[in-house]
Scaffold this motif. Sequence first.
Motif, PDB file in Angstrom:
ATOM      1  N   ARG A 125       0.833  -1.192   0.000  1.00 22.94           N
ATOM      2  CA  ARG A 125       0.000   0.000   0.000  1.00 22.94           C
ATOM      3  C   ARG A 125       0.871   1.248   0.000  1.00 22.94           C
ATOM      4  NH1 ARG A 125      -5.246  -1.173  -0.942  1.00 22.94           N
ATOM      5  NH2 ARG A 125      -6.042   0.436   0.468  1.00 22.94           N
ATOM      6  N   VAL A 126       0.289   2.340  -0.460  1.00 21.49           N
ATOM      7  CA  VAL A 126       0.936   3.649  -0.420  1.00 21.49           C
ATOM      8  C   VAL A 126       0.021   4.579   0.378  1.00 21.49           C
ATOM      9  CG1 VAL A 126       1.749   5.618  -1.755  1.00 21.49           C
ATOM     10  CG2 VAL A 126       2.104   3.304  -2.625  1.00 21.49           C
ATOM     11  N   LEU A 127       0.583   5.219   1.395  1.00 21.92           N
ATOM     12  CA  LEU A 127      -0.185   6.144   2.228  1.00 21.92           C
ATOM     13  C   LEU A 127       0.430   7.530   2.138  1.00 21.92           C
ATOM     14  CD1 LEU A 127       0.249   3.264   4.098  1.00 21.92           C
ATOM     15  CD2 LEU A 127      -1.729   4.356   5.176  1.00 21.92           C
ATOM     16  N   ARG A 128      -0.420   8.541   2.235  1.00 21.93           N
ATOM     17  CA  ARG A 128       0.056   9.918   2.276  1.00 21.93           C
ATOM     18  C   ARG A 128      -0.290  10.497   3.635  1.00 21.93           C
ATOM     19  NH1 ARG A 128       2.125  11.461  -2.429  1.00 21.93           N
ATOM     20  NH2 ARG A 128       1.523  10.299  -4.291  1.00 21.93           N
ATOM     21  N   LEU A 129       0.666  11.270   4.174  1.00 24.82           N
ATOM     22  CA  LEU A 129       0.502  11.839   5.504  1.00 24.82           C
ATOM     23  C   LEU A 129       0.931  13.301   5.492  1.00 24.82           C
ATOM     24  CD1 LEU A 129       2.045   8.785   5.839  1.00 24.82           C
ATOM     25  CD2 LEU A 129       1.216   9.164   8.173  1.00 24.82           C
ATOM     26  N   VAL A 130       0.324  14.084   6.355  1.00 27.34           N
ATOM     27  CA  VAL A 130       0.735  15.481   6.549  1.00 27.34           C
ATOM     28  C   VAL A 130       0.973  15.713   8.038  1.00 27.34           C
ATOM     29  CG1 VAL A 130      -0.506  16.332   4.523  1.00 27.34           C
ATOM     30  CG2 VAL A 130      -1.651  16.300   6.749  1.00 27.34           C
ATOM     31  N   GLY A 135       2.588  19.193  15.125  1.00 28.34           N
ATOM     32  CA  GLY A 135       3.729  18.353  14.795  1.00 28.34           C
ATOM     33  C   GLY A 135       3.411  16.872  14.690  1.00 28.34           C
ATOM     34  N   ARG A 136       2.125  16.516  14.713  1.00 29.86           N
ATOM     35  CA  ARG A 136       1.731  15.107  14.637  1.00 29.86           C
ATOM     36  C   ARG A 136       1.426  14.729  13.191  1.00 29.86           C
ATOM     37  NH1 ARG A 136      -2.927  16.020  19.004  1.00 29.86           N
ATOM     38  NH2 ARG A 136      -3.324  17.525  17.343  1.00 29.86           N
ATOM     39  N   TRP A 137       1.810  13.499  12.829  1.00 31.72           N
ATOM     40  CA  TRP A 137       1.526  13.010  11.478  1.00 31.72           C
ATOM     41  C   TRP A 137       0.113  12.449  11.411  1.00 31.72           C
ATOM     42  CZ3 TRP A 137       4.382  14.454   7.630  1.00 31.72           C
ATOM     43  CH2 TRP A 137       5.730  14.754   7.844  1.00 31.72           C
ATOM     44  N   ARG A 138      -0.576  12.788  10.334  1.00 33.43           N
ATOM     45  CA  ARG A 138      -1.952  12.316  10.137  1.00 33.43           C
ATOM     46  C   ARG A 138      -2.084  11.762   8.719  1.00 33.43           C
ATOM     47  NH1 ARG A 138      -5.808  14.224  13.564  1.00 33.43           N
ATOM     48  NH2 ARG A 138      -7.365  14.400  11.920  1.00 33.43           N
ATOM     49  N   VAL A 139      -2.780  10.644   8.596  1.00 35.85           N
ATOM     50  CA  VAL A 139      -2.991  10.002   7.296  1.00 35.85           C
ATOM     51  C   VAL A 139      -4.033  10.786   6.513  1.00 35.85           C
ATOM     52  CG1 VAL A 139      -3.777   7.910   6.114  1.00 35.85           C
ATOM     53  CG2 VAL A 139      -2.415   7.723   8.221  1.00 35.85           C
ATOM     54  N   THR A 140      -3.722  11.085   5.252  1.00 37.53           N
ATOM     55  CA  THR A 140      -4.697  11.785   4.398  1.00 37.53           C
ATOM     56  C   THR A 140      -5.229  10.903   3.277  1.00 37.53           C
ATOM     57  OG1 THR A 140      -2.934  12.666   2.981  1.00 37.53           O
ATOM     58  CG2 THR A 140      -3.640  14.017   4.862  1.00 37.53           C
ATOM     59  N   GLY A 141      -4.626   9.758   3.052  1.00 39.28           N
ATOM     60  CA  GLY A 141      -5.111   8.874   1.989  1.00 39.28           C
ATOM     61  C   GLY A 141      -4.319   7.587   1.942  1.00 39.28           C
ATOM     62  N   GLU A 142      -4.929   6.587   1.353  1.00 34.18           N
ATOM     63  CA  GLU A 142      -4.289   5.274   1.198  1.00 34.18           C
ATOM     64  C   GLU A 142      -4.773   4.643  -0.103  1.00 34.18           C
ATOM     65  OE1 GLU A 142      -4.264   0.859   3.338  1.00 34.18           O
ATOM     66  OE2 GLU A 142      -4.756   2.628   4.534  1.00 34.18           O
ATOM     67  N   ARG A 143      -3.873   4.011  -0.812  1.00 41.52           N
ATOM     68  CA  ARG A 143      -4.230   3.347  -2.068  1.00 41.52           C
ATOM     69  C   ARG A 143      -3.308   2.150  -2.286  1.00 41.52           C
ATOM     70  NH1 ARG A 143      -0.195   4.742  -5.577  1.00 41.52           N
ATOM     71  NH2 ARG A 143       0.905   6.719  -5.190  1.00 41.52           N
ATOM     72  N   PRO A 144      -3.656   1.276  -3.250  1.00 38.60           N
ATOM     73  CA  PRO A 144      -2.753   0.164  -3.558  1.00 38.60           C
ATOM     74  C   PRO A 144      -1.449   0.671  -4.162  1.00 38.60           C
ATOM     75  CG  PRO A 144      -4.941  -0.181  -4.515  1.00 38.60           C
ATOM     76  CD  PRO A 144      -4.895   1.228  -4.054  1.00 38.60           C
ATOM     77  N   ALA A 145      -0.374  -0.042  -3.918  1.00 37.94           N
ATOM     78  CA  ALA A 145       0.897   0.283  -4.568  1.00 37.94           C
ATOM     79  C   ALA A 145       0.761   0.034  -6.070  1.00 37.94           C
ATOM     80  CB  ALA A 145       2.014  -0.576  -3.990  1.00 37.94           C
ATOM     81  N   PRO A 146       1.601   0.682  -6.890  1.00 32.65           N
ATOM     82  CA  PRO A 146       1.543   0.447  -8.341  1.00 32.65           C
ATOM     83  C   PRO A 146       1.654  -1.042  -8.676  1.00 32.65           C
ATOM     84  CG  PRO A 146       2.973   2.304  -7.842  1.00 32.65           C
ATOM     85  CD  PRO A 146       2.608   1.688  -6.521  1.00 32.65           C
ATOM     86  N   LYS A 147       0.857  -1.467  -9.660  1.00 34.07           N
ATOM     87  CA  LYS A 147       0.831  -2.847 -10.151  1.00 34.07           C
ATOM     88  C   LYS A 147       0.339  -3.842  -9.090  1.00 34.07           C
ATOM     89  CE  LYS A 147       4.531  -2.048 -13.495  1.00 34.07           C
ATOM     90  NZ  LYS A 147       5.867  -2.486 -13.996  1.00 34.07           N
ATOM     91  N   THR A 148      -0.359  -3.321  -8.085  1.00 36.99           N
ATOM     92  CA  THR A 148      -0.933  -4.159  -7.032  1.00 36.99           C
ATOM     93  C   THR A 148      -2.451  -4.074  -7.115  1.00 36.99           C
ATOM     94  OG1 THR A 148       0.968  -3.740  -5.598  1.00 36.99           O
ATOM     95  CG2 THR A 148      -1.032  -4.561  -4.544  1.00 36.99           C
ATOM     96  N   GLY A 149      -3.120  -5.194  -6.927  1.00 37.22           N
ATOM     97  CA  GLY A 149      -4.570  -5.207  -6.993  1.00 37.22           C
ATOM     98  C   GLY A 149      -5.209  -4.399  -5.871  1.00 37.22           C
TER      99      GLY A 149
END
Length: 411
Positions: A125-130, A135-149
């Motif tokens: 998986r690939v996740l994006r955080l801000v 100063g705390r990290w928060r998840v803004t999105g998650e998706r499959p890694a490239p070429k992954t179902g």
Amino acid sequence: MNGRGRAPGRHTAAGLALLLVAALLAALVAGCGGRPAADGTRTAVQDVLDRRAAALLDRDAAAWAATGDPAGYDRLRAVPLAAWSYRVTAVHDDGPGSGGDALRADAELRYRIAGYDRAPVTTDRVLRLVRDPAGRWRVTGERPAPKTGEQLWDRGTVTAVRGTHSLVLGVGGSAERLRTQKAVAGLADRAVPAVTDAWGPRWPRRVLVLVPDTLDGMAALLAAPAADYRGIAAVTTGETGGGPGAPADRIIVNPEAYGLLGAAGRQVVLTHETTHVATRTATNAATPLWLSEGYADWVGYRGTGRTPRDAAPELEKALRDGQEPTALPPDGDFGFTGDAGRLARAYEGGWLACRMIAERWGEGRLDAFYRAVGERGKRAGAVEGALREVLGVDLADFTARWRTYLRDELG
């Protein structure tokens, strides 16, 4: 690119200059993908993902929201999870201008469906955080890694319907889709005892079925082009030879092709795919597709009263046109992307081979033959050895008998 053919020797000044340019270009290319983040940042990202996973397993929506984007929680709420965890494998600054306050994290997701998966499903998986003002990290999105179902929840909010022997997960939640899930659960509940009656009780005797929203959704789960599965009503995914250390198979329904079938056809499809679940541990690289697919069709049609002329129209036409097959269907004929007529003849030929064994040697011998092929593993001559041991014939004799059987039933 390999440096094949380069002779060893000292670098000249020009050579050193070229190396420096190459190193600079490599650094620029790496920069386009984001610079690796410091180890302390990676630890902080792992911590927030651990808290996110714990919140999901605890069914704590507030704790999940505290880690970032709350939307994913509702998508997953109906999924009966026994385990859910992330392992961060890389963390990168999320492109130029992020100022270190936006990250992309590559992670391995491991999860188990309660009551079905004996081992975790693993997917990248690939996740994006801000970073928030505190100063705390928060998840803004998650998706499959490239070429992954994709996973089913990537398609929308998951709904769950439990049957006596089945769990059917779908997406969308509309009344029509829920009716489809309930109907699929009913068919799966009839398929499980039918398969057990044919194959025996030594398998989990329950099935996990995924019903995506569209053909494109099915293809996304399989990480394959939609065109490959356009006319395929359902497929089963899993590890051949999967033992106690393998996740449960998933039967994935193509809602478009499945929806075109009548009630009898839908039952045959679900029973066929359930047979693949039951026989998985006895199936490996030595098992030819004419046997694995033919056996699944034999169980699917067993007790339905369907005759060869009913269920093998493409082979009947081939015989009528003077195109009698000379050999059992090769694995290459079972490809979904090839000629549809050849694919149909391959399935029909495999089914009739298994039907012939059941009629002439007995259903018990058919099961024993299937298992004997699998027990030989990858050794050469697995089919030939099993034919001699279980049925007392060699491959040439079996093929000749099968060709005669085709003529008798279809000619």
